[in-house]
Design an enzyme around this catalytic site. Structure first.
Site, PDB file in Angstrom:
ATOM      1  N   ARG A  49       0.851  -1.195   0.000  1.00 17.84           N
ATOM      2  CA  ARG A  49       0.000   0.000   0.000  1.00 17.84           C
ATOM      3  C   ARG A  49       0.892   1.254   0.000  1.00 17.84           C
ATOM      4  NH1 ARG A  49       1.738   1.842   4.114  1.00 17.84           N
ATOM      5  NH2 ARG A  49       0.544   3.765   3.840  1.00 17.84           N
ATOM      6  N   GLY A  50       0.225   2.419  -0.122  1.00 19.32           N
ATOM      7  CA  GLY A  50       0.970   3.680  -0.210  1.00 19.32           C
ATOM      8  C   GLY A  50       1.228   3.963  -1.683  1.00 19.32           C
ATOM      9  N   ALA A  51       0.968   5.215  -2.096  1.00 17.30           N
ATOM     10  CA  ALA A  51       0.955   5.516  -3.529  1.00 17.30           C
ATOM     11  C   ALA A  51       2.239   5.132  -4.265  1.00 17.30           C
ATOM     12  CB  ALA A  51       0.618   6.993  -3.732  1.00 17.30           C
ATOM     13  N   ARG A  90      -6.658  -0.276  -7.261  1.00 15.91           N
ATOM     14  CA  ARG A  90      -7.022   0.817  -6.348  1.00 15.91           C
ATOM     15  C   ARG A  90      -7.054   2.102  -7.188  1.00 15.91           C
ATOM     16  NH1 ARG A  90      -4.204   1.291  -0.726  1.00 15.91           N
ATOM     17  NH2 ARG A  90      -6.226   2.190  -0.173  1.00 15.91           N
ATOM     18  N   ASP A 235      -1.873  10.822  -2.366  1.00 16.87           N
ATOM     19  CA  ASP A 235      -2.149   9.771  -3.351  1.00 16.87           C
ATOM     20  C   ASP A 235      -2.321  10.337  -4.762  1.00 16.87           C
ATOM     21  OD1 ASP A 235      -2.949   8.457  -0.677  1.00 16.87           O
ATOM     22  OD2 ASP A 235      -2.804   6.837  -2.150  1.00 16.87           O
ATOM     23  N   ASN A 245      -5.431  12.418   0.117  1.00 18.96           N
ATOM     24  CA  ASN A 245      -4.633  11.578   1.023  1.00 18.96           C
ATOM     25  C   ASN A 245      -5.590  10.835   1.937  1.00 18.96           C
ATOM     26  OD1 ASN A 245      -1.970  10.730   1.937  1.00 18.96           O
ATOM     27  ND2 ASN A 245      -2.424  11.797   3.831  1.00 18.96           N
ATOM     28  N   LYS A 246      -5.041  10.015   2.808  1.00 19.92           N
ATOM     29  CA  LYS A 246      -5.830   9.164   3.701  1.00 19.92           C
ATOM     30  C   LYS A 246      -6.960   9.918   4.396  1.00 19.92           C
ATOM     31  CE  LYS A 246      -5.608   5.665   4.211  1.00 19.92           C
ATOM     32  NZ  LYS A 246      -6.512   4.765   3.447  1.00 19.92           N
TER      33      LYS A 246
HETATM   34  O1  MRU Z   1      -4.789   3.269   1.979  1.00 15.82           O
HETATM   35  P1  MRU Z   1      -3.300   3.484   2.002  1.00 15.82           P
HETATM   36  O2  MRU Z   1      -2.650   2.965   3.228  1.00 15.82           O
HETATM   37  O3  MRU Z   1      -2.637   3.020   0.727  1.00 15.82           O
HETATM   38  O4  MRU Z   1      -3.169   5.087   2.039  1.00 15.82           O
HETATM   39  C1  MRU Z   1      -1.878   5.610   2.002  1.00 15.82           C
HETATM   40  C2  MRU Z   1      -1.846   7.084   2.141  1.00 15.82           C
HETATM   41  O5  MRU Z   1      -2.866   7.751   2.236  1.00 15.82           O
HETATM   42  C3  MRU Z   1      -0.494   7.719   2.055  1.00 15.82           C
HETATM   43  O6  MRU Z   1      -0.440   8.868   2.851  1.00 15.82           O
HETATM   44  C4  MRU Z   1      -0.183   8.088   0.599  1.00 15.82           C
HETATM   45  O7  MRU Z   1      -0.359   6.990  -0.241  1.00 15.82           O
HETATM   46  C5  MRU Z   1       1.207   8.595   0.448  1.00 15.82           C
HETATM   47  S1  MRU Z   1       2.395   7.327   0.714  1.00 15.82           S
HETATM   48  C6  MRU Z   1       3.928   7.978   0.517  1.00 15.82           C
END
Ligand code: MRU
Length: 352
Positions: A49-51, A90, A235, A245-246
């Site tokens: 996970r994470g962009a 996603r 993201d 973002n989250k």
């Molecule tokens: O649902 P996730 O855990 O993939 O969400 C991740 C985030 O919101 C991060 O802040 C974002 O992807 C940046 S990661 C460097």
């Protein structure tokens, strides 16, 4: 220095290997994805996970699709359908689609060319994260007077969310290495606890002082003057500087503006999407209601309760004090940020 690399390619087994982020911090185990379906499942379940990490996983996913195609005798249509499954796993993180598209362009040249592109995307991401951390730390230190300073972060934008090093948490590491960081408030990040499980685990590895708080505590912590600056990842960043973002990030930004402290978005240029004019156009992933109706795997609500579970929110550019990429720090004013954030405006000489 902890070296956390959440995504890789196993040449011997010809598969994508990801660190299982659903099991951290209790267990440090890896999952080998040997089919496209297994990789898509890992992406959907947030094993990876994470962009930026999704961008790398997506690029390796194209290589995986090629391997599976030759093993199973797929035709071109089936290969493309499989690659699309990875791309669409996603929707919010633009890095995923971008990583897939970049790698897919090398399919006609064969597996080694696709793999070379995926390795390049991973290496570029790490270099970008280290550079944006330096630029972001410079901006914060010029803007915030208190030393040592206290940072608040939301979700996990660390090494686990990238190819290595991290974005928002990379910037935190940079401040720590410069000896100017007092501590970090880590929002737990409901409903999947990326903050309490993953960000806390990374800060622990790094020996950085931190405290985990409920997401609901963030506004009060900021209003009470306990935080000097909030730094989050993204993201997708739209052309006007709106940033997804989250879920919960928007509340942090509102509290920062009210308290008069800077709210900083740190992301590689690969998260900037020239194809999205403003935040309203960013597709927001809606996840299963079970994630908010349950806690630690057990249902906590009345059985009739329904859940609403958007994974991300959009912070409008007017609440963002700075967007940091490896190319620039931009204080968004509603005009197009793409050229400055991606380096298209003033190409820099490559590092020697
Ligand atoms: O649902 P996730 O855990 O993939 O969400 C991740 C985030 O919101 C991060 O802040 C974002 O992807 C940046 S990661 C460097």
């Amino acid at each position: 220095m902890a070296d956390i690399r959440p995504v890789g390619w196993d040449d011997g087994e010809a598969c994508v290997v990801v660190l299982d982020q659903t099991r951290l911090p209790g267990e440090r185990t890896s999952v080998a994805c040997r089919t496209v379906d297994e990789l898509v499942d890992a992406i959907e379940r947030l094993v990876v996970r994470g962009a930026p990490a999704l961008g790398v996983a997506g690029a390796y996913g194209v290589a995986l699709a090629l391997v599976e195609a030759s093993r199973e005798g797929w035709d071109e249509q089936e290969l493309n359908r499989s690659i699309d499954l990875v791309r669409d796993a996603r929707p919010t993180a633009v890095n995923l689609a971008r990583g897939v598209d970049l790698a897919r362009a090398h399919v006609p040249a064969g597996l080694q060319a696709v793999l070379a592109e995926a390795h390049r995307i991973a290496a570029d991401d790490e270099a970008a994260n280290r550079e944006l951390s330096r630029l972001g730390a410079d901006w914060i230190l010029a803007r915030v007077e208190r030393r040592p300073l206290t940072v608040l972060t939301h979700c996990n934008a660390g090494a686990l969310a990238t190819s290595a090093w991290g974005t928002a948490l990379g910037l935190v590491r940079e401040l720590h290495q410069r000896g100017v960081l007092a501590s970090v408030f880590v929002d737990e990040t409901r409903p999947l606890l990326q903050g309490s499980r993953l960000t806390a685990w990374e800060l622990e590895q790094e020996g950085i002082s931190y405290v985990v708080q409920a997401d609901a505590a963030a506004a009060s912590t900021i209003a009470r003057g306990l935080v000097d600056v909030a730094v989050v990842g993204a993201d997708r960043i739209a052309r006007n500087g709106d940033a997804a973002n989250k879920i919960g990030t928007l509340g942090v930004a509102l509290a920062c503006r009210d308290a008069g402290i800077p709210f900083v978005v740190a992301a590689p240029a690969t998260t900037v999407d020239p194809g999205t004019a403003h935040g309203d156009e960013i597709p927001i992933e809606l996840r299963s209601e079970d994630e908010v109706l349950s806690f630690a795997g057990a249902r906590v609500t009345p059985v009739e309760a329904r859940g609403f579970n958007p994974a991300f929110d959009v912070t409008p550019h007017r609440l963002v004090d700075a967007i940091v990429t490896e190319h620039a720090v931009v204080e968004p004013d509603g005009t197009d940020v793409v050229a400055r954030l991606t380096g298209a405006a003033s190409p820099r000489a490559p590092h020697s």
